[in-house]
Write a protein that holds these residues in place. Structure first.
Motif, PDB file in Angstrom:
ATOM      1  N   UNK A   1       0.837  -1.207   0.000  1.00 45.67           N
ATOM      2  CA  UNK A   1       0.000   0.000   0.000  1.00 45.67           C
ATOM      3  C   UNK A   1       0.868   1.252   0.000  1.00 45.67           C
ATOM      4  N   UNK A   2       1.975   1.206   0.743  1.00 42.63           N
ATOM      5  CA  UNK A   2       2.884   2.350   0.766  1.00 42.63           C
ATOM      6  C   UNK A   2       3.517   2.602  -0.589  1.00 42.63           C
TER       7      UNK A   2
ATOM      8  N   UNK B   1      15.920  -4.916  -7.973  1.00 39.91           N
ATOM      9  CA  UNK B   1      15.200  -4.250  -9.065  1.00 39.91           C
ATOM     10  C   UNK B   1      14.414  -3.025  -8.610  1.00 39.91           C
ATOM     11  N   UNK B   2      13.662  -3.145  -7.511  1.00 37.30           N
ATOM     12  CA  UNK B   2      12.757  -2.067  -7.104  1.00 37.30           C
ATOM     13  C   UNK B   2      13.407  -1.063  -6.162  1.00 37.30           C
TER      14      UNK B   2
ATOM     15  N   UNK C   1      13.050   4.225   2.536  1.00 38.55           N
ATOM     16  CA  UNK C   1      13.719   3.384   3.532  1.00 38.55           C
ATOM     17  C   UNK C   1      12.683   2.616   4.356  1.00 38.55           C
ATOM     18  N   UNK C   2      11.600   3.266   4.753  1.00 36.71           N
ATOM     19  CA  UNK C   2      10.552   2.583   5.511  1.00 36.71           C
ATOM     20  C   UNK C   2       9.948   1.439   4.707  1.00 36.71           C
ATOM     21  N   UNK C   3       9.715   1.675   3.425  1.00 42.27           N
ATOM     22  CA  UNK C   3       9.170   0.616   2.572  1.00 42.27           C
ATOM     23  C   UNK C   3      10.154  -0.545   2.459  1.00 42.27           C
ATOM     24  N   UNK C   4      11.432  -0.217   2.307  1.00 40.46           N
ATOM     25  CA  UNK C   4      12.443  -1.269   2.195  1.00 40.46           C
ATOM     26  C   UNK C   4      12.513  -2.097   3.477  1.00 40.46           C
ATOM     27  N   UNK C   5      12.425  -1.439   4.637  1.00 43.51           N
ATOM     28  CA  UNK C   5      12.454  -2.161   5.908  1.00 43.51           C
ATOM     29  C   UNK C   5      11.244  -3.092   6.020  1.00 43.51           C
TER      30      UNK C   5
END
Length: 456
Positions: A174-175, A257-258, A201-205
């Protein structure tokens, strides 16, 4: 295009039908084996045009992109789909020969194959989540297989922890949509450069935690020993050799990739977590007596190598992570299937799998360890870490073999010749990867170049 559709539709449609039949009947079990073999055959046919540095993208039903299900087959996805399909086929064949104990087992394994194929061959994040949920739901129910108190307790732990990981993954999806406005993977990769660094960074975590839970990395490992040692051998082989590949694939695909910039930023932390997994899993595996418990803790240590290689990054690091994931999944499938088997052929197969885990030639694990050492050749500390992990692997694998086969402490009825043939075939495959590693090396490097290029 036909092979891509067949690889997904055949297990999906057949799984629904098989779930309605009584899987304890031999005919139903053999039908499931046939469906999984068809799925594997379709993936092999798909690999022929895709693996020589190509890709196939299809939107189902002639819908516009973004509305219909976008399927994308490239070297990385096809390799993981082939690996998981092979693991499920071997486990299903093993269980059919031993006698299926619950009516839903064949249907669930077939639906799991559909979910895993979709995860590895989808081109957008929403459908990744849908297939991800299908695979995990089948895995939750499979963990109860056997119906005993131990299996039910393990299934409860597995379901509770992984539902939390799935919730974190959904929040991250969702983020991503909120900050990029798209769920198509190629579109996300193109727009992430414009996203606020803190949000990225929050999404990656979030994605890392979700996939680390699936892999059972330290310190997200606490569910894994209970589940792997409490499940029946075929289920443990399915979870470790098939379902767990979602975690490794997710870290590679999403990191390479992302979210390549975030992966570079977190490289040091990934190496530390991976190193901790290697040491923790190895030490705990040495202290275990039974084969299933040893393999459960070994699984924690072995995925640590993959995370360290991903942290190293670049074409060499990604190639090492991909190759070692393939070899490790085959090792675990082989060894878990032999966990409650007896016989001379079983002993030889277990020995070969144990040598592969320890990285001793001529087994496939030796090639995997060589690629890992090549990836960290410039870092003496990581070389020492890998030597330590390999030494621990040799100790726990050897002492389990000594206890179970040399001293003859393994209990249970002697395995039938067809069952021994299944594990012998897997053992020969592990041996073949060590004797003739060039095809797998080439595929791993092709997939790694794809990720590194996407990251650039």
């Amino acid at each position: 295009m036909t092979a891509l559709s067949l690889a997904l539709l055949v297990p999906w449609a057949a799984g629904i039908v098989l779930a309605l039949l009584d899987g304890r009947r031999p005919l139903v079990g053999w039908l499931a084996v046939g469906v999984l073999a068809t799925n594997l055959g379709a993936l092999v046919a798909l690999a022929v045009p895709v693996l020589p540095d190509s890709s196939v993208v299809v939107t189902t039903g002639d819908w516009p992109a973004g509305i219909g299900i976008t399927l994308r087959a490239d070297a990385l996805g096809v390799l993981f789909a082939l690996l998981s399909s092979l693991a499920l086929l071997a486990a299903m064949l093993h269980e059919v020969l031993d006698g299926v104990r619950e009516r839903v087992f064949p249907g669930l394994v077939t639906l799991l194959a559909a979910g895993l194929t979709g995860v590895f061959l989808t081109g957008d994040l929403f459908n990744f989540y849908v297939f991800f949920e299908l695979a995990m739901t089948a895995g939750y129910v499979l963990a109860t297989y056997g119906g005993g108190r131990r299996e039910l307790g393990a299934a409860l732990v597995f379901t509770t922890v992984n539902l939390l990981g799935t919730f974190i993954f959904l929040l991250s999806v969702a983020g991503v949509y909120h900050v990029t406005g798209t769920l198509e993977m190629s579109g996300i990769a193109a727009r992430m450069d414009d996203v606020d660094p803190n949000a990225a960074v929050l999404l990656a975590v979030g994605f890392f935690v979700a996939f680390a839970v699936k892999l059972g990395l330290f310190p997200f490992h606490f569910w894994l020993p209970t589940v792997y040692s409490g499940a029946r051998p075929a289920v443990a082989a399915i979870l470790s050799g098939g379902l767990a590949n979602i975690g490794a694939y997710g870290l590679l695909r999403f990191g390479g990739e992302l979210l390549p910039d975030e992966l570079d930023l977190a490289a040091g932390a990934l190496i530390v977590v991976g190193g901790a997994s290697i040491v923790y899993g190895g030490i705990l595996a040495v202290s275990r007596r039974s084969a299933s418990e040893m393999l459960a803790y070994s699984a924690i240590g072995q995925v640590g190598y993959v995370l360290v290689a991903i942290g190293v990054g670049g074409p060499v690091g990604f190639a090492a992570a991909i190759l070692y994931t393939v070899v490790n999944a085959l090792n675990k499938t082989l060894l878990f299937l032999t966990a409650q088997m007896r016989g001379a052929v079983v002993g030889a197969a277990f020995a070969l799998g144990a040598l592969s885990v320890a990285g001793v030639p001529p087994a496939g694990g030796f090639v995997g360890k060589l690629e890992l050492f090549r990836a960290v050749a410039d870092d003496p500390a990581l070389i020492v870490l890998f030597f330590l992990g390999s030494a621990l692997s040799f100790v726990y694998a050897f002492q389990t073999y000594q206890y179970d086969f040399w001293r003859g402490e393994r209990r249970g009825r002697r395995s039938t010749i067809p069952q021994q043939a299944v594990v012998a075939a897997l053992a020969l495959l592990v041996l073949a990867l060590g004797v003739w590693p060039e095809p797998l090396l080439a595929l791993s490097h092709d997939a790694a170049e794809l990720l590194a290029g996407g990251g650039g």
